[in-house]
Design a protein around this motif. Structure first.
Motif, mmCIF file in Angstrom:
data_model
loop_
_atom_site.group_PDB
_atom_site.id
_atom_site.type_symbol
_atom_site.label_atom_id
_atom_site.label_comp_id
_atom_site.label_asym_id
_atom_site.label_seq_id
_atom_site.Cartn_x
_atom_site.Cartn_y
_atom_site.Cartn_z
ATOM 1 N N ASP A 1 0.905 -1.155 -0.047
ATOM 2 C CA ASP A 1 -0.086 0.034 -0.054
ATOM 3 C C ASP A 1 0.859 1.360 0.029
ATOM 4 O OD1 ASP A 1 -2.465 -1.656 0.135
ATOM 5 O OD2 ASP A 1 -1.760 -1.797 2.426
ATOM 6 N N PHE A 2 1.627 1.607 -1.252
ATOM 7 C CA PHE A 2 2.168 2.615 -1.119
ATOM 8 C C PHE A 2 2.602 3.175 -2.880
ATOM 9 C CE2 PHE A 2 5.444 0.159 -3.176
ATOM 10 C CZ PHE A 2 5.976 -0.830 -2.317
ATOM 11 N N ASP A 3 2.723 4.532 -2.688
ATOM 12 C CA ASP A 3 3.446 5.126 -3.893
ATOM 13 C C ASP A 3 2.323 4.908 -5.374
ATOM 14 O OD1 ASP A 3 5.319 6.292 -2.371
ATOM 15 O OD2 ASP A 3 6.999 4.888 -2.848
ATOM 16 N N GLU A 4 1.393 5.208 -5.180
ATOM 17 C CA GLU A 4 0.455 5.043 -6.403
ATOM 18 C C GLU A 4 0.683 6.096 -7.356
ATOM 19 O OE1 GLU A 4 -3.587 4.869 -4.965
ATOM 20 O OE2 GLU A 4 -3.446 2.874 -4.380
ATOM 21 N N ILE A 5 1.654 7.070 -7.155
ATOM 22 C CA ILE A 5 1.986 8.089 -7.979
ATOM 23 C C ILE A 5 2.821 7.533 -9.156
ATOM 24 C CG2 ILE A 5 2.016 10.023 -6.308
ATOM 25 C CD1 ILE A 5 5.265 9.836 -6.256
ATOM 26 N N ILE A 6 3.267 6.104 -8.585
ATOM 27 C CA ILE A 6 4.300 5.589 -9.632
ATOM 28 C C ILE A 6 3.512 5.365 -11.135
ATOM 29 C CG2 ILE A 6 3.773 3.284 -9.186
ATOM 30 C CD1 ILE A 6 7.218 4.880 -9.735
ATOM 31 N N LYS A 7 2.324 5.075 -11.083
ATOM 32 C CA LYS A 7 1.437 4.850 -12.314
ATOM 33 C C LYS A 7 1.351 5.978 -13.174
ATOM 34 C CE LYS A 7 -3.360 4.438 -13.593
ATOM 35 N NZ LYS A 7 -3.461 3.239 -14.458
ATOM 36 N N PRO A 8 1.042 7.454 -12.903
ATOM 37 C CA PRO A 8 1.067 8.317 -13.725
ATOM 38 C C PRO A 8 2.523 8.648 -14.239
ATOM 39 C CG PRO A 8 0.637 9.064 -11.556
ATOM 40 C CD PRO A 8 0.529 7.782 -11.399
ATOM 41 N N MET A 9 3.402 8.453 -13.560
ATOM 42 C CA MET A 9 5.013 8.729 -13.790
ATOM 43 C C MET A 9 5.352 7.920 -14.760
ATOM 44 S SD MET A 9 6.363 9.437 -9.716
ATOM 45 C CE MET A 9 8.024 9.004 -10.398
ATOM 46 N N PHE A 10 4.972 6.189 -14.563
ATOM 47 C CA PHE A 10 5.632 5.428 -15.569
ATOM 48 C C PHE A 10 4.747 5.331 -16.708
ATOM 49 C CE2 PHE A 10 5.050 0.994 -17.089
ATOM 50 C CZ PHE A 10 6.475 0.771 -17.341
ATOM 51 N N GLU A 11 3.412 5.886 -16.847
ATOM 52 C CA GLU A 11 2.612 5.883 -18.214
ATOM 53 C C GLU A 11 3.183 7.039 -18.986
ATOM 54 O OE1 GLU A 11 -1.487 3.673 -16.967
ATOM 55 O OE2 GLU A 11 -1.214 5.763 -16.836
ATOM 56 N N GLU A 12 3.416 8.131 -18.223
ATOM 57 C CA GLU A 12 3.944 9.296 -19.061
ATOM 58 C C GLU A 12 5.407 9.060 -19.512
ATOM 59 O OE1 GLU A 12 4.685 14.184 -18.477
ATOM 60 O OE2 GLU A 12 3.890 12.995 -16.785
ATOM 61 N N ALA A 13 6.276 8.620 -18.878
ATOM 62 C CA ALA A 13 7.669 8.341 -19.115
ATOM 63 C C ALA A 13 7.676 7.161 -20.262
ATOM 64 C CB ALA A 13 8.334 7.931 -17.998
ATOM 65 N N THR A 14 7.022 6.070 -20.216
ATOM 66 C CA THR A 14 7.050 5.128 -21.029
ATOM 67 C C THR A 14 6.267 4.737 -22.203
ATOM 68 O OG1 THR A 14 6.047 3.633 -19.681
ATOM 69 C CG2 THR A 14 8.459 4.002 -19.248
ATOM 70 N N GLY A 15 4.898 5.345 -21.942
ATOM 71 C CA GLY A 15 3.780 4.959 -22.894
ATOM 72 C C GLY A 15 3.076 3.697 -22.541
ATOM 73 N N TYR A 16 3.552 2.991 -21.592
ATOM 74 C CA TYR A 16 3.078 1.852 -21.309
ATOM 75 C C TYR A 16 1.867 2.030 -20.235
ATOM 76 C CZ TYR A 16 6.662 -0.998 -23.046
ATOM 77 O OH TYR A 16 7.912 -1.498 -23.998
ATOM 78 N N LYS A 17 0.633 1.291 -20.319
ATOM 79 C CA LYS A 17 -0.202 1.186 -19.386
ATOM 80 C C LYS A 17 0.067 0.547 -18.031
ATOM 81 C CE LYS A 17 -3.953 2.151 -22.562
ATOM 82 N NZ LYS A 17 -5.004 1.741 -23.443
ATOM 83 N N LEU A 18 -0.274 1.018 -16.896
ATOM 84 C CA LEU A 18 0.030 0.227 -15.651
ATOM 85 C C LEU A 18 -1.345 0.046 -14.810
ATOM 86 C CD1 LEU A 18 2.417 -0.626 -13.941
ATOM 87 C CD2 LEU A 18 2.620 1.809 -12.920
ATOM 88 N N GLU A 19 -1.457 -0.998 -14.219
ATOM 89 C CA GLU A 19 -2.377 -1.407 -13.444
ATOM 90 C C GLU A 19 -1.844 -1.844 -12.023
ATOM 91 O OE1 GLU A 19 -6.161 -4.518 -12.787
ATOM 92 O OE2 GLU A 19 -5.312 -4.504 -14.612
ATOM 93 N N LEU A 20 -2.279 -1.156 -11.100
ATOM 94 C CA LEU A 20 -1.680 -1.245 -9.605
ATOM 95 C C LEU A 20 -2.477 -2.227 -8.857
ATOM 96 C CD1 LEU A 20 -0.176 2.056 -8.551
ATOM 97 C CD2 LEU A 20 1.001 0.170 -9.562
ATOM 98 N N VAL A 21 -1.987 -3.213 -8.303
ATOM 99 C CA VAL A 21 -2.963 -3.972 -7.503
ATOM 100 C C VAL A 21 -2.209 -3.946 -5.982
ATOM 101 C CG1 VAL A 21 -3.876 -6.506 -7.018
ATOM 102 C CG2 VAL A 21 -3.596 -5.617 -9.163
ATOM 103 N N SER A 22 -2.737 -3.232 -5.213
ATOM 104 C CA SER A 22 -2.075 -3.011 -3.971
ATOM 105 C C SER A 22 -3.004 -3.475 -2.764
ATOM 106 C CB SER A 22 -2.071 -1.408 -3.597
ATOM 107 O OG SER A 22 -3.396 -1.033 -3.625
ATOM 108 N N GLY A 23 -1.972 -3.872 -1.813
ATOM 109 C CA GLY A 23 -2.428 -4.193 -0.439
ATOM 110 C C GLY A 23 -1.357 -4.793 0.485
ATOM 111 N N ASN A 24 -2.020 -5.236 1.893
ATOM 112 C CA ASN A 24 -0.882 -5.517 2.630
ATOM 113 C C ASN A 24 -0.223 -6.812 2.387
ATOM 114 O OD1 ASN A 24 -2.120 -7.734 3.918
ATOM 115 N ND2 ASN A 24 -3.445 -6.358 5.249
#
Length: 367
Positions: free
Chosen positions: A68-91
């Protein structure tokens, strides 16, 4: 007597975690979270693809299981690489169950967790892509390079104190507060100390593993027995510990460092102590699923999170921003203690003894 601060459901999660061979994270629901990422992958996903062969499309998201951390990685990665990202978070316990349940047909491409011992075992069990080195691996610090396994199945993205000593300044001052890990077993702190459950919270296992490795299994049991007999409160996760500390239920704690600094920065009456013997660290690592059909995107993700610019952004803007970066040239938080000393349990040893150690805690918690 151990304080019964957890519901039976939490205890069952801990026991189920012991019974499986893999520990990671993930929510059971499929409702999108606030970042636009989904809490559940497509259960109708295609069967496994051949190892290291990218048969996917840029239109298909790369699925990353993470704490459960750093969901800001999604827009950062997608903008930098063009790949789509799906985050599945939990403990840790949640994703553990998901990865184990999907063992025959994984729905994840990358796992990124505070669970180096577990992921080390996954690499030994043939679940991870082996022998691949990121293009920017030479940018790792010497401290981080020491954690890269010989089979190159995972890479460290940072390390943080799985626990530091934190105390409520309304209850103690610098002279009366606990200063060492052994102090937590002192009778004068009876019933006022808390920590997270190593069977549920991902960083809590690396914390306890260091004591078991350095003191031996018998010594580790003796140490934590002394805490439990001193009426240690055990909570599911670190945020629960933080809430109990500020709410007055406990007066001191072994608390993960980002949680500790968040409290302090919010003006809560707490102080942070880095014990001279060191704070057992949780090393956050990332690994690629052996049969991912998005190998190119997965490799791009690993290289992206190893990049110094990405790690600096995580420190400057991330949710879990207090950590020692694995990349060279990254500036840590200015208020992170100058004497911050991290000590780390050896991944292979901790992974081999994970079930035994978690079972011991579970047995102690069940009354």
């Amino acid at each position: 007597m151990l304080k019964k601060v957890r519901q039976k459901g939490i205890l069952l999660i801990g026991l189920l975690t012991v019974a499986i061979s893999v520990t990671a994270c993930g929510n059971n629901g499929g409702t999108p979270n606030s970042s636009g990422s989904s809490n559940a992958p497509n259960l109708n996903a295609a069967p496994e693809a051949s190892p290291a062969v990218d048969t996917g499309s840029k239109d298909e998201p790369l699925v990353v299981y993470l704490n459960d951390f750093d969901e800001i990685i999604k827009p950062m990665f997608e903008e930098a690489t063009g790949y789509k990202l799906e985050l599945v978070s939990g403990n840790g316990a949640e994703i553990a169950s998901r990865i184990e349940a999907e063992k025959g047909n994984p729905h994840w491409d990358v796992v990124w967790m505070d669970a180096m011992p577990t992921i080390d075992q996954m690499g030994k069990n043939g679940q991870l892509l082996e022998g691949w080195s990121p293009n920017n691996v030479d940018q790792l610090t010497d401290f981080a390079k020491a954690f890269v396994p010989e089979n190159k199945t995972y890479y460290p993205t940072g390390a943080h104190a799985a626990s530091v000593i934190v105390y409520n300044t309304k209850a103690f001052d610098a002279n009366t507060a606990p200063k060492t890990w052994a102090d937590l077993a002192d009778p004068k702190f009876k019933g006022v100390v808390g920590m997270a459950d190593p069977a549920v919270a991902a960083p809590a296992f690396p914390f306890v593993a260091w004591f078991f490795q350095t003191q031996g299994m018998d010594g580790g049991q003796k140490f934590f027995d002394s805490l439990l007999k001193n009426d240690l409160h055990v909570y599911p996760k670190n945020p629960n510990v933080a809430k109990a500390l500020t709410g007055g239920e406990i007066k001191a704690a072994a608390l993960q460092e980002s949680n500790a600094y968040t409290l302090k920065n919010a003006g809560e009456p707490i102080e942070i102590i880095w014990p001279e013997e060191g704070a057992p660290a949780s090393v956050r690592v990332a690994a690629i699923q052996k049969n991912t059909k998005h190998a190119d995107a997965a490799k791009a993700f690993i290289e992206f999170i190893l990049d110094p610019k990405t790690q600096q952004a995580l420190i400057d803007k991330g949710e879990e921003s207090y950590f020692e970066a694995s990349a060279k040239g990254v500036t840590e938080k200015s208020d992170r203690a100058a004497n911050a000393k991290l000590v780390v349990a050896e991944a292979a040893w901790a992974g081999e003894h994970e079930g035994e150690i978690k079972q011991w805690f579970a047995d102690k918690a069940v009354k």
